[in-house]
Scaffold this motif. Structure first.
Motif, PDB file in Angstrom:
ATOM      1  N   GLY A  14       1.244  -1.357   0.567  1.00 36.89           N
ATOM      2  CA  GLY A  14       0.073  -0.188   0.140  1.00 36.89           C
ATOM      3  C   GLY A  14       1.140   1.124  -0.011  1.00 36.89           C
ATOM      4  O   GLY A  14       0.431   2.393   0.359  1.00 36.89           O
ATOM      5  N   PHE A  58      -5.699  -6.964   7.259  1.00 32.13           N
ATOM      6  CA  PHE A  58      -7.313  -6.861   7.825  1.00 32.13           C
ATOM      7  C   PHE A  58      -8.272  -5.324   6.844  1.00 32.13           C
ATOM      8  O   PHE A  58      -7.247  -4.937   5.974  1.00 32.13           O
ATOM      9  CB  PHE A  58      -7.522  -6.202   9.427  1.00 32.13           C
ATOM     10  N   VAL A  59      -8.540  -4.238   7.427  1.00 29.01           N
ATOM     11  CA  VAL A  59      -8.902  -3.710   6.181  1.00 29.01           C
ATOM     12  C   VAL A  59      -8.885  -2.793   5.917  1.00 29.01           C
ATOM     13  O   VAL A  59      -8.204  -1.717   4.307  1.00 29.01           O
ATOM     14  CB  VAL A  59     -11.064  -2.997   6.798  1.00 29.01           C
ATOM     15  N   PRO A  60      -7.968  -2.030   7.227  1.00 27.20           N
ATOM     16  CA  PRO A  60      -6.658  -0.617   5.919  1.00 27.20           C
ATOM     17  C   PRO A  60      -5.766  -1.192   5.224  1.00 27.20           C
ATOM     18  O   PRO A  60      -5.279  -0.560   4.665  1.00 27.20           O
ATOM     19  CB  PRO A  60      -6.211  -0.105   7.923  1.00 27.20           C
ATOM     20  N   GLU A  61      -5.047  -2.258   5.474  1.00 29.92           N
ATOM     21  CA  GLU A  61      -4.120  -2.412   4.987  1.00 29.92           C
ATOM     22  C   GLU A  61      -4.697  -2.946   3.192  1.00 29.92           C
ATOM     23  O   GLU A  61      -4.226  -2.869   1.940  1.00 29.92           O
ATOM     24  CB  GLU A  61      -3.894  -4.434   4.990  1.00 29.92           C
ATOM     25  N   MET A  63      -6.995  -1.546   2.281  1.00 29.88           N
ATOM     26  CA  MET A  63      -8.056  -0.015   1.500  1.00 29.88           C
ATOM     27  C   MET A  63      -6.372   0.360   0.962  1.00 29.88           C
ATOM     28  O   MET A  63      -6.298   1.296  -0.007  1.00 29.88           O
ATOM     29  CB  MET A  63      -8.377   0.957   2.934  1.00 29.88           C
ATOM     30  N   ILE A  64      -5.615   0.899   1.377  1.00 27.77           N
ATOM     31  CA  ILE A  64      -4.273   1.541   0.926  1.00 27.77           C
ATOM     32  C   ILE A  64      -3.880   0.794  -0.219  1.00 27.77           C
ATOM     33  O   ILE A  64      -3.237   0.723  -0.546  1.00 27.77           O
ATOM     34  CB  ILE A  64      -2.634   1.280   2.287  1.00 27.77           C
ATOM     35  N   ARG A  67      -5.884   1.378  -3.205  1.00 26.68           N
ATOM     36  CA  ARG A  67      -5.839   2.893  -3.382  1.00 26.68           C
ATOM     37  C   ARG A  67      -4.230   3.155  -3.976  1.00 26.68           C
ATOM     38  O   ARG A  67      -4.357   3.724  -5.044  1.00 26.68           O
ATOM     39  CB  ARG A  67      -5.604   4.219  -2.629  1.00 26.68           C
ATOM     40  N   ILE A 105     -19.214   0.724   5.379  1.00 27.79           N
ATOM     41  CA  ILE A 105     -17.437  -0.028   5.443  1.00 27.79           C
ATOM     42  C   ILE A 105     -17.212  -1.212   4.358  1.00 27.79           C
ATOM     43  O   ILE A 105     -16.304  -0.724   3.330  1.00 27.79           O
ATOM     44  CB  ILE A 105     -16.833  -0.255   7.034  1.00 27.79           C
ATOM     45  N   ASN A 108     -18.162  -0.723   1.051  1.00 20.95           N
ATOM     46  CA  ASN A 108     -17.306   0.221   0.482  1.00 20.95           C
ATOM     47  C   ASN A 108     -15.588  -0.561   0.049  1.00 20.95           C
ATOM     48  O   ASN A 108     -14.771  -0.511  -0.723  1.00 20.95           O
ATOM     49  CB  ASN A 108     -16.297   1.355   0.914  1.00 20.95           C
TER      50      ASN A 108
END
Lengths: 215, 347
Positions: A14, A58-61, A63-64, A67, A105, A108
């Protein structure tokens, strides 16, 4: 020589700021844009999905990583458009959280993963009535409709939405994929008659490809 | 004197749509803003539960008035500008503001005494105390990361990697808001758990960590634990509600000073969590509402037996089946209660 391993690693980790430069470096050395996408960047996102399924990330990883993937695609899009090619053109998905449910969430995250994997996604938002899914699928000529439901209170609306799509002229033309913590395969597939049940965002991408014959 | 339990308690909680669709009870705006309507609704709920499940111990035929204070999970989001959606058959929901960084930096602590809806809740407390001599319940403080997500939206998760300093600033602001709300309400109600979970000692300050299941143990260590520990250092006894599996973060929850209560969602390894947290931490294990709705009574009974088998020591262990929605078979509710009674004896 362009460092494809570094590109993959930058997407997986990410590191959004690094990706455009790595993509540009590969292009400068003559790499084919489609090869970059299909041969390296999508492979990186598959690895991200594998790690998510195995609960290594997890979710943040997720997402990045998505992106970072999108940052790379932004570099490639103008070149592909010049060549008359779509950057990624696996199909159009309309996606929303069913009526009565305002959670966003999970939905998304599925959208990010679908977009990063090559789908065009129309985000209908949350609390979407059955007619909203039908109208959007019609308007955007979608190949796939995605329904998200976190609460078991959404069950009747999942069922109603699937029924509304199947009773419209879209029946047989669009596939219907459902997911979310409240849903089970038996309910989605047997009671509602949807085409697929995805327990998470990674499975959603895999199933979307399978349902559209792209896997 | 502390009552000695003979059995592991099993709590049952129905989601508003169960009440609304079965009996026409409404949990819209009036339920939260009209205390007399809420007290009457609570009494109706107790009577209806007794009619339907009295033989397994739920409800009461002639309930005493329950002067309840509650505002769902949306008080702090409301005070900080989120739109609140009320529905007759749902819990109130705060729409995320999806603020930009500069907008987040400009946020000011809410005016608890003077702003809607806290001003109304203070008035409700006075009204209920005057009428009934007491209040029951408290105000759910939303939780630090939960609140930050309501303000910043999903971008908070990107911030964790790309601008951690900003994320810490926002989380710190949210933690201060949580603390301020507790400090304003707790002296008036004497409780800090009821609006989050009925399974904790009401005097516990329970913080809801509903979204922590979305992050890794490492991320919690950096962006969650400092704030939970900060709150625990100021509010004792302290407890945590965790949705979903607690497995990735339970080792870090064990570092929260003075943790006295843990509530873990289905999918957790309850035995491991108990072992890590220690026997002094009261523990509530949750049964999946999806299983309760779609499973058979045999499957529900098996899940309760499994939760009991993982629960030792049972003296401060409990189970609940919260969030039961319309369509949940009555037999499954009875199966859960009967199984806990038959297999949950504390020796």
């Amino acid at each position: 020589m362009a460092d494809m391993q570094a590109l993959r690693e930058a997407i997986i980790k990410g590191r959004r700021a690094e990706v455009p430069g790595l993509v540009q470096a590969a292009l400068d050395e003559g790499a084919n844009p489609q090869t970059l996408i299909n041969g390296h960047m999508i492979e990186a996102m598959k690895e991200v999905g594998r790690r998510f399924e195995q609960k290594q990330i997890f979710v943040p990883e997720m997402m990045i990583a998505a992106r970072a993937m999108q940052a790379g695609l932004e570099v490639l899009k103008p070149l592909l458009e010049q060549a008359g090619q779509a950057a990624l053109s696996l199909g159009t998905v309309v996606m929303g959280t069913v009526f009565g449910d305002l959670h966003d969430i999970g939905k998304n995250l599925v959208i990010l993963m679908l977009e990063s994997s090559g789908f065009k996604v129309v985000n209908l938002g949350e609390n979407v009535p059955a007619a909203g899914f039908v109208e959007a699928a019609r308007q955007h000529q979608a190949q796939l409709v995605g329904l998200s439901s976190l609460l078991t209170t959404g069950d009747p609306y999942v069922k109603a939405t699937v029924a509304a799509i199947k009773q419209s002229e879209l029946a047989g033309q669009v596939k219907i994929l459902c997911g979310g913590a409240a849903l089970t395969p038996r309910f989605v597939l047997e009671e509602c008659g949807a085409d697929g049940y995805a327990p998470d965002a990674v499975a959603a991408v895999r199933l979307a490809k399978e349902l559209l014959g792209l896997a | 004197m502390v009552e000695q339990r003979t059995h592991v308690p099993l709590g049952v909680g129905f989601y508003p749509d169960w009440w609304h669709q079965n009996y026409g009870l409404s949990f819209g705006r009036q339920y939260y803003l009209d205390p007399d309507y809420r007290v009457e609704t609570q009494a109706q709920m107790a009577r209806l539960l007794h009619q339907r499940f009295g033989e397994v111990g739920l409800g009461h035929p002639e309930p005493r008035p329950k002067p309840l204070i509650t505002f769902g999970m949306v008080m702090l989001p409301a005070l900080l500008g989120c739109e609140i959606v009320f529905e007759d058959g749902a819990l109130p929901w705060a729409m995320p503001r999806n603020l930009g960084k500069e907008e987040c930096r400009q946020l000011q602590p809410p005016d608890l005494a003077g702003a809607w809806p806290m001003k109304e809740v203070f008035a409700q407390i006075e009204h209920l105390k005057a009428k009934h001599g007491q209040v029951v319940g408290d105000i759910n403080v939303t939780g630090v990361q939960n609140l930050a997500l309501k303000l910043r939206g999903d971008e908070l998760y990107i911030d964790y990697y790309e601008d951690p300093q900003f994320a810490h600033g926002l989380l710190g602001f949210c933690a201060q808001c949580v603390l301020d709300l507790w400090r304003a309400v707790y002296p008036l109600t004497g409780s800090g758990a009821v609006d989050v979970t009925p399974m904790a000692d009401p005097q516990t300050y329970v913080v809801p960590n509903c979204t922590v299941e979305q992050i890794s143990g490492d991320t919690y260590l950096e962006f969650g634990l400092p704030y939970d520990a900060w709150l625990a250092g100021r509010c004792q006894p302290f407890g945590i509600h965790h949705c979903g599996s607690v497995d990735p973060v339970v080792e870090h929850y064990a570092k929260v000073p003075g943790l006295t209560f843990m509530e873990a969602g289905f999918g957790s390894d309850f035995a491991r969590a108990r072992a890590i947290l220690g026997p002094q931490v009261a523990f509530n294990a949750r049964i999946s509402p999806v299983l309760m709705k779609n499973g058979t009574p045999q499957e529900v009974a098996a899940a309760v037996r499994e939760a009991l088998a993982q629960g030792a020591p049972l003296a401060n262990y409990s189970i609940d089946t919260v969030g039961l929605t319309f369509g949940t078979p009555d037999e499954n509710v009875r199966a859960a209660l009967v199984t806990a009674r038959e297999h949950g004896r504390i020796s």
